[in-house]
Design an enzyme around this catalytic site. Structure first.
Site, PDB file in Angstrom:
ATOM      1  N   LYS A   1      12.357 -16.885  21.775  1.00 53.21           N
ATOM      2  CA  LYS A   1      11.338 -16.399  22.710  1.00 53.21           C
ATOM      3  C   LYS A   1      11.027 -17.430  23.786  1.00 53.21           C
ATOM      4  O   LYS A   1      10.818 -18.601  23.497  1.00 53.21           O
ATOM      5  CB  LYS A   1      10.047 -16.054  21.951  1.00 53.21           C
ATOM      6  CG  LYS A   1       9.060 -15.273  22.799  1.00 53.21           C
ATOM      7  CD  LYS A   1       9.519 -13.847  22.993  1.00 53.21           C
ATOM      8  CE  LYS A   1       8.798 -13.147  24.107  1.00 53.21           C
ATOM      9  NZ  LYS A   1       9.154 -13.652  25.459  1.00 53.21           N
TER      10      LYS A   1
ATOM     11  N   SER B   1       9.947  -9.302  27.065  1.00 54.39           N
ATOM     12  CA  SER B   1       8.616  -9.919  26.996  1.00 54.39           C
ATOM     13  C   SER B   1       7.543  -9.043  27.616  1.00 54.39           C
ATOM     14  O   SER B   1       6.592  -9.534  28.252  1.00 54.39           O
ATOM     15  CB  SER B   1       8.629 -11.298  27.683  1.00 54.39           C
ATOM     16  OG  SER B   1       7.522 -12.068  27.287  1.00 54.39           O
TER      17      SER B   1
ATOM     18  N   LYS C   1       3.932 -14.043  21.509  1.00 53.72           N
ATOM     19  CA  LYS C   1       4.466 -12.762  21.031  1.00 53.72           C
ATOM     20  C   LYS C   1       5.265 -12.894  19.740  1.00 53.72           C
ATOM     21  O   LYS C   1       5.496 -11.898  19.049  1.00 53.72           O
ATOM     22  CB  LYS C   1       5.345 -12.120  22.112  1.00 53.72           C
ATOM     23  CG  LYS C   1       4.593 -11.702  23.376  1.00 53.72           C
ATOM     24  CD  LYS C   1       5.530 -11.068  24.387  1.00 53.72           C
ATOM     25  CE  LYS C   1       4.786 -10.526  25.602  1.00 53.72           C
ATOM     26  NZ  LYS C   1       4.297 -11.581  26.499  1.00 53.72           N
TER      27      LYS C   1
ATOM     28  N   SER D   1       4.063 -16.703  26.546  1.00 48.98           N
ATOM     29  CA  SER D   1       4.598 -15.539  25.834  1.00 48.98           C
ATOM     30  C   SER D   1       5.244 -15.865  24.491  1.00 48.98           C
ATOM     31  O   SER D   1       5.629 -14.954  23.764  1.00 48.98           O
ATOM     32  CB  SER D   1       5.613 -14.802  26.708  1.00 48.98           C
ATOM     33  OG  SER D   1       4.950 -13.983  27.642  1.00 48.98           O
TER      34      SER D   1
END
Length: 455
Positions: A267, A138, A77, A74
């Site tokens: 993140k 997320s 992202k 993720s």
């Protein structure tokens, strides 16, 4: 005679052995000539790859296999976040822009095995609704919805992701979707790559992206640092979105043992293929660091290893002003000027030169002046008129022991060097008088040399 020759050979053999062992000892004990970011001191960072970067200069302070291509999960992202921020700041969309939900987005968002907030097809969400779900929780469906809004389709958005990665210097970056899920997870909705493909990035590439996010769009950190938020758009019962970044101080030590002062992003990521990953950033006393760890073994490990990097960066390095604004480089206070009312002009650095330096190494660097040769004539002089504030070169720092730092963009920190005053062009009369003076001076000099020759 044979006895003497034998003794001589024995002495030679002994001397040879002594030299041999002394040479080996010197090699073993001599320090390795490595750049300052090639940390063999071992922090013992337990990750497949890792990197520590100064967020102001792009200096690499620690590096472990940071060019190895790995699935980022993720952390993918972050590029969707960057491009969403770019679209907002350019006016293409706004936080209040409405977004429709496609069948693809709807299907993915209903899968709670992935990180998600369930989205409705009969409801229009704002860009802010979706961005917060993506950055805090997320949420995969929300991410894909933003990608479709900005790119028209996720496939087009992926092209934009790869184009932007190339522009940012993210070497060998390979994006196949906006969310970080593998094509196996996306199933029939996978539009780029083969059925078993996933995004591939290096820790260095991710650090470059993080560097651009925090410097170009620092407001992204306001959302990324939100520990908990309720998702209320289109739902009867608000959904509690708990940030996966357990290092955020907003949680408090009573909730997470991983909280770390100054952390405000960025993140996390996890899939079975990628392991546990984290791109972190923290600021203390005006000094910001960026970290990336990829392929750790557990949720807690990705934060523990990040803590090692942050502790190393904040405890072992200080952000120093090496040259103040307006300071001159030793031995280069002026530049010669031709055809001007003055025969020289003062020069100095336009801005202060700041670097993250390891404690105790402050005196191990010296400023180096690099003049713009295109501004100088063949005699190395500026030609009048010269404007005040005209850029004539730049200054970098050079390590006295050869152990310098490398940088994310591959270039040292450069500070422009400018003129601190102007020099007008001399008129024809002054230039003529100077020429006459030079001629007379030359005649007298020649005559003096001739007289000297007589004696």
């Amino acid at each position: 005679m044979k006895g003497l020759n034998l003794k001589k050979r024995l002495r030679q053999s002994a001397v040879f052995c002594l030299i041999f062992f002394l040479t080996i000892a010197a090699i073993i004990q001599s320090p390795k000539s490595a750049s300052a970011d090639t940390n063999t001191d071992d922090l013992n960072v337990k990750a497949k790859s890792a990197i520590l970067v100064d967020a102001d200069t792009g200096q690499i302070l620690y590096n472990k296999k940071s060019d190895e291509m790995l699935p980022p999960a993720s952390m993918t992202k972050m590029m969707t976040e960057y491009l969403t921020m770019k679209a907002i700041h350019s006016g293409k969309i706004s936080w209040d822009t409405k977004v429709n939900i496609s069948d693809y987005v709807y299907t993915i968002s209903q899968n709670r095995e992935f990180s998600n907030v369930p989205l409705r097809k009969d409801y229009q969400y704002t860009v802010k609704d979706l961005y917060e779900a993506m950055a805090i929780y997320s949420a995969n469906g929300a991410t894909i919805a933003l990608a479709e809004k900005i790119g028209g389709s996720e496939k087009n958005f992926v092209k934009l992701m790869n184009k932007t990665a190339k522009k940012l210097g993210m070497k060998n970056a390979k994006y196949i979707n906006s969310s970080g899920l593998s094509n196996k997870d996306l199933g029939k909705f996978a539009s780029v790559g083969g059925p078993n493909d996933s995004n591939l990035l290096s820790a260095r590439a991710i650090a470059k992206l993080a560097y651009n996010i925090v410097n170009d769009y620092p407001d992204a950190l306001k959302i990324a640092s939100t520990p908990i938020k309720m998702f209320t758009a289109g739902v009867d019962n608000p959904i509690k979105m708990v940030n996966w970044n357990w290092m955020l101080p907003g949680f408090g030590a009573n909730m997470h043992q991983y909280t770390y002062e100054g952390v405000d992003g960025l993140k996390t990521g996890h899939t079975d293929l990628a392991g546990y990953c984290f791109t972190g950033t923290a600021e203390r006393n005006g000094h910001r660091l960026i970290t990336v760890v990829m392929g750790t073994d557990s949720e807690g490990d990705r934060f523990n290893e990040t803590r090692k990097l942050l502790d190393y960066g904040f405890n072992q390095f200080s952000f120093k002003t090496v040259m103040d604004k307006g300071q001159t480089v030793k031995g280069h206070k002026t530049l010669p000027v031709t055809k001007g009312k003055e025969d020289k002009v003062k020069i100095a650095v336009k801005d202060s030169l700041k670097l993250a330096l390891k404690n105790g190494e402050e005196k191990g660097y010296k400023p180096v002046l690099h003049l713009d040769k295109s501004k100088l004539n063949e005699d190395g002089k500026l030609e009048a008129p010269v404007k005040k504030g005209e850029k004539v070169g730049y200054v970098t720092l050079s390590s006295k022991n050869g152990k310098g730092y490398s940088y994310l963009n591959g270039q040292d920190v450069k500070v422009p060097v400018v003129t601190t005053e102007g020099v007008d062009k001399a008129n024809w009369f002054i230039l003529s008088m100077r020429a006459t003076g030079h001629f007379i001076s030359g005649v007298f000099s020649s005559a003096a040399d001739m007289v000297k020759g007589w004696f």
